[in-house]
Design a protein around this motif. Sequence first.
Motif, PDB file in Angstrom:
ATOM      1  N   VAL A  72       0.860  -1.177   0.000  1.00  0.00           N
ATOM      2  CA  VAL A  72       0.000   0.000   0.000  1.00  0.00           C
ATOM      3  C   VAL A  72       0.901   1.233   0.000  1.00  0.00           C
ATOM      4  CG1 VAL A  72      -1.833   1.238   1.227  1.00  0.00           C
ATOM      5  CG2 VAL A  72      -1.744  -1.262   1.333  1.00  0.00           C
ATOM      6  N   PRO A  73       0.646   2.187  -0.903  1.00  0.00           N
ATOM      7  CA  PRO A  73       1.474   3.393  -0.906  1.00  0.00           C
ATOM      8  C   PRO A  73       1.235   4.251   0.329  1.00  0.00           C
ATOM      9  CG  PRO A  73      -0.330   3.630  -2.450  1.00  0.00           C
ATOM     10  CD  PRO A  73      -0.388   2.221  -1.925  1.00  0.00           C
ATOM     11  N   ARG A  74       2.159   5.160   0.588  1.00  0.00           N
ATOM     12  CA  ARG A  74       2.002   6.099   1.705  1.00  0.00           C
ATOM     13  C   ARG A  74       0.732   6.916   1.489  1.00  0.00           C
ATOM     14  NH1 ARG A  74       6.600   7.404   4.772  1.00  0.00           N
ATOM     15  NH2 ARG A  74       5.704   9.456   5.063  1.00  0.00           N
ATOM     16  N   PRO A  75       0.000   7.199   2.547  1.00  0.00           N
ATOM     17  CA  PRO A  75      -1.227   7.999   2.391  1.00  0.00           C
ATOM     18  C   PRO A  75      -0.917   9.451   2.017  1.00  0.00           C
ATOM     19  CG  PRO A  75      -0.807   7.534   4.708  1.00  0.00           C
ATOM     20  CD  PRO A  75       0.223   6.781   3.922  1.00  0.00           C
ATOM     21  N   ILE A  76      -1.843  10.045   1.277  1.00  0.00           N
ATOM     22  CA  ILE A  76      -1.717  11.452   0.905  1.00  0.00           C
ATOM     23  C   ILE A  76      -2.791  12.251   1.631  1.00  0.00           C
ATOM     24  CG2 ILE A  76      -0.715  10.984  -1.362  1.00  0.00           C
ATOM     25  CD1 ILE A  76      -3.544  11.525  -2.528  1.00  0.00           C
ATOM     26  N   LYS A  77      -2.501  13.521   1.922  1.00  0.00           N
ATOM     27  CA  LYS A  77      -3.475  14.417   2.544  1.00  0.00           C
ATOM     28  C   LYS A  77      -4.426  14.897   1.464  1.00  0.00           C
ATOM     29  CE  LYS A  77      -4.096  18.393   5.519  1.00  0.00           C
ATOM     30  NZ  LYS A  77      -5.434  18.535   5.036  1.00  0.00           N
ATOM     31  N   ILE A  78      -5.725  14.904   1.769  1.00  0.00           N
ATOM     32  CA  ILE A  78      -6.756  15.332   0.822  1.00  0.00           C
ATOM     33  C   ILE A  78      -7.022  16.818   1.026  1.00  0.00           C
ATOM     34  CG2 ILE A  78      -9.115  14.991   0.022  1.00  0.00           C
ATOM     35  CD1 ILE A  78      -7.277  12.582  -0.448  1.00  0.00           C
ATOM     36  N   ASP A  79      -6.786  17.614  -0.008  1.00  0.00           N
ATOM     37  CA  ASP A  79      -7.027  19.052   0.051  1.00  0.00           C
ATOM     38  C   ASP A  79      -8.492  19.357   0.345  1.00  0.00           C
ATOM     39  OD1 ASP A  79      -4.378  19.643  -0.523  1.00  0.00           O
ATOM     40  OD2 ASP A  79      -4.732  19.810  -2.682  1.00  0.00           O
ATOM     41  N   GLY A  80      -8.725  20.398   1.139  1.00  0.00           N
ATOM     42  CA  GLY A  80     -10.078  20.834   1.457  1.00  0.00           C
ATOM     43  C   GLY A  80     -10.658  20.190   2.708  1.00  0.00           C
ATOM     44  N   PHE A  81      -9.936  19.245   3.284  1.00  0.00           N
ATOM     45  CA  PHE A  81     -10.387  18.578   4.502  1.00  0.00           C
ATOM     46  C   PHE A  81      -9.395  18.861   5.618  1.00  0.00           C
ATOM     47  CE2 PHE A  81     -12.417  16.322   1.111  1.00  0.00           C
ATOM     48  CZ  PHE A  81     -13.674  16.029   1.607  1.00  0.00           C
ATOM     49  N   GLU A  82      -9.895  18.891   6.842  1.00  0.00           N
ATOM     50  CA  GLU A  82      -9.068  19.241   7.994  1.00  0.00           C
ATOM     51  C   GLU A  82      -7.853  18.329   8.148  1.00  0.00           C
ATOM     52  OE1 GLU A  82      -9.686  19.574  12.775  1.00  0.00           O
ATOM     53  OE2 GLU A  82     -11.331  20.150  11.452  1.00  0.00           O
ATOM     54  N   ASP A  83      -8.076  17.021   8.193  1.00  0.00           N
ATOM     55  CA  ASP A  83      -6.960  16.099   8.403  1.00  0.00           C
ATOM     56  C   ASP A  83      -7.165  14.762   7.696  1.00  0.00           C
ATOM     57  OD1 ASP A  83      -8.954  15.026   9.970  1.00  0.00           O
ATOM     58  OD2 ASP A  83      -7.798  14.964  11.813  1.00  0.00           O
ATOM     59  N   LEU A  84      -7.921  14.748   6.629  1.00  0.00           N
ATOM     60  CA  LEU A  84      -8.236  13.516   5.909  1.00  0.00           C
ATOM     61  C   LEU A  84      -7.040  13.058   5.069  1.00  0.00           C
ATOM     62  CD1 LEU A  84     -10.698  11.656   5.550  1.00  0.00           C
ATOM     63  CD2 LEU A  84     -11.216  12.924   3.470  1.00  0.00           C
ATOM     64  N   ARG A  85      -6.666  11.766   5.234  1.00  0.00           N
ATOM     65  CA  ARG A  85      -5.599  11.167   4.436  1.00  0.00           C
ATOM     66  C   ARG A  85      -6.160   9.945   3.716  1.00  0.00           C
ATOM     67  NH1 ARG A  85      -0.608   9.568   7.482  1.00  0.00           N
ATOM     68  NH2 ARG A  85      -2.091   8.700   8.936  1.00  0.00           N
ATOM     69  N   PHE A  86      -5.586   9.620   2.554  1.00  0.00           N
ATOM     70  CA  PHE A  86      -6.119   8.561   1.694  1.00  0.00           C
ATOM     71  C   PHE A  86      -4.981   7.750   1.096  1.00  0.00           C
ATOM     72  CE2 PHE A  86      -7.517   7.249  -2.618  1.00  0.00           C
ATOM     73  CZ  PHE A  86      -8.588   6.440  -2.260  1.00  0.00           C
ATOM     74  N   ALA A  87      -5.167   6.445   1.048  1.00  0.00           N
ATOM     75  CA  ALA A  87      -4.246   5.540   0.351  1.00  0.00           C
ATOM     76  C   ALA A  87      -5.088   4.554  -0.445  1.00  0.00           C
ATOM     77  CB  ALA A  87      -3.355   4.796   1.339  1.00  0.00           C
ATOM     78  N   GLN A  88      -4.619   4.203  -1.618  1.00  0.00           N
ATOM     79  CA  GLN A  88      -5.373   3.299  -2.488  1.00  0.00           C
ATOM     80  C   GLN A  88      -4.450   2.211  -3.013  1.00  0.00           C
ATOM     81  OE1 GLN A  88      -8.410   5.008  -5.134  1.00  0.00           O
ATOM     82  NE2 GLN A  88      -7.184   4.173  -6.790  1.00  0.00           N
ATOM     83  N   SER A 135      -7.566  -7.872  -7.885  1.00  0.00           N
ATOM     84  CA  SER A 135      -7.451  -6.667  -8.726  1.00  0.00           C
ATOM     85  C   SER A 135      -8.554  -5.647  -8.496  1.00  0.00           C
ATOM     86  CB  SER A 135      -7.382  -7.029 -10.211  1.00  0.00           C
ATOM     87  OG  SER A 135      -6.243  -7.807 -10.463  1.00  0.00           O
ATOM     88  N   ASN A 136      -9.261  -5.745  -7.379  1.00  0.00           N
ATOM     89  CA  ASN A 136     -10.214  -4.700  -6.996  1.00  0.00           C
ATOM     90  C   ASN A 136      -9.433  -3.549  -6.375  1.00  0.00           C
ATOM     91  OD1 ASN A 136     -12.837  -6.102  -7.502  1.00  0.00           O
ATOM     92  ND2 ASN A 136     -11.909  -7.538  -6.064  1.00  0.00           N
ATOM     93  N   THR A 137      -9.961  -2.352  -6.479  1.00  0.00           N
ATOM     94  CA  THR A 137      -9.322  -1.189  -5.885  1.00  0.00           C
ATOM     95  C   THR A 137      -9.877  -0.977  -4.488  1.00  0.00           C
ATOM     96  OG1 THR A 137      -9.051  -0.188  -8.049  1.00  0.00           O
ATOM     97  CG2 THR A 137      -8.877   1.280  -6.155  1.00  0.00           C
ATOM     98  N   VAL A 138      -8.995  -0.845  -3.509  1.00  0.00           N
ATOM     99  CA  VAL A 138      -9.388  -0.615  -2.119  1.00  0.00           C
ATOM    100  C   VAL A 138      -8.778   0.714  -1.677  1.00  0.00           C
ATOM    101  CG1 VAL A 138      -9.297  -1.479   0.253  1.00  0.00           C
ATOM    102  CG2 VAL A 138      -9.434  -3.095  -1.666  1.00  0.00           C
ATOM    103  N   GLY A 139      -9.604   1.571  -1.108  1.00  0.00           N
ATOM    104  CA  GLY A 139      -9.132   2.835  -0.575  1.00  0.00           C
ATOM    105  C   GLY A 139      -9.264   2.849   0.936  1.00  0.00           C
TER     106      GLY A 139
END
Length: 88
Positions: free
Chosen positions: A50-66, A72-76
């Motif tokens: 799993v790649p390092r999570p990224i911070k989602i712009d526009g949110f206080e502290d939301l981070r996302f990794a996919q 072969s399903n995509t999981v976030g």
Amino acid sequence: MPSCHEWNLTDDVIFQVLDSAEGHGCTTVTLHVSNIDAQIERLAKAGIEVPRPIKIDGFEDLRFAQFSDPESNTVGLLDGRVGLLDEH
């Protein structure tokens, strides 16, 4: 997004599914977790990269990794407060 279906199961659990006309192996599921770093470490021990999570712009502290699961399903993975910055 028209293909996005989202349910707030509890205050801490959001279940989100994106439709795909391609069928098997093309599903996207996003899970809100309380500690994304711990979950990424747990998945790495199971052999899932799993790649390092990224911070989602526009949110206080939301981070996302996919990542892709073995089918072969995509999981976030989401971690942090889902509310937008201007909701205060």
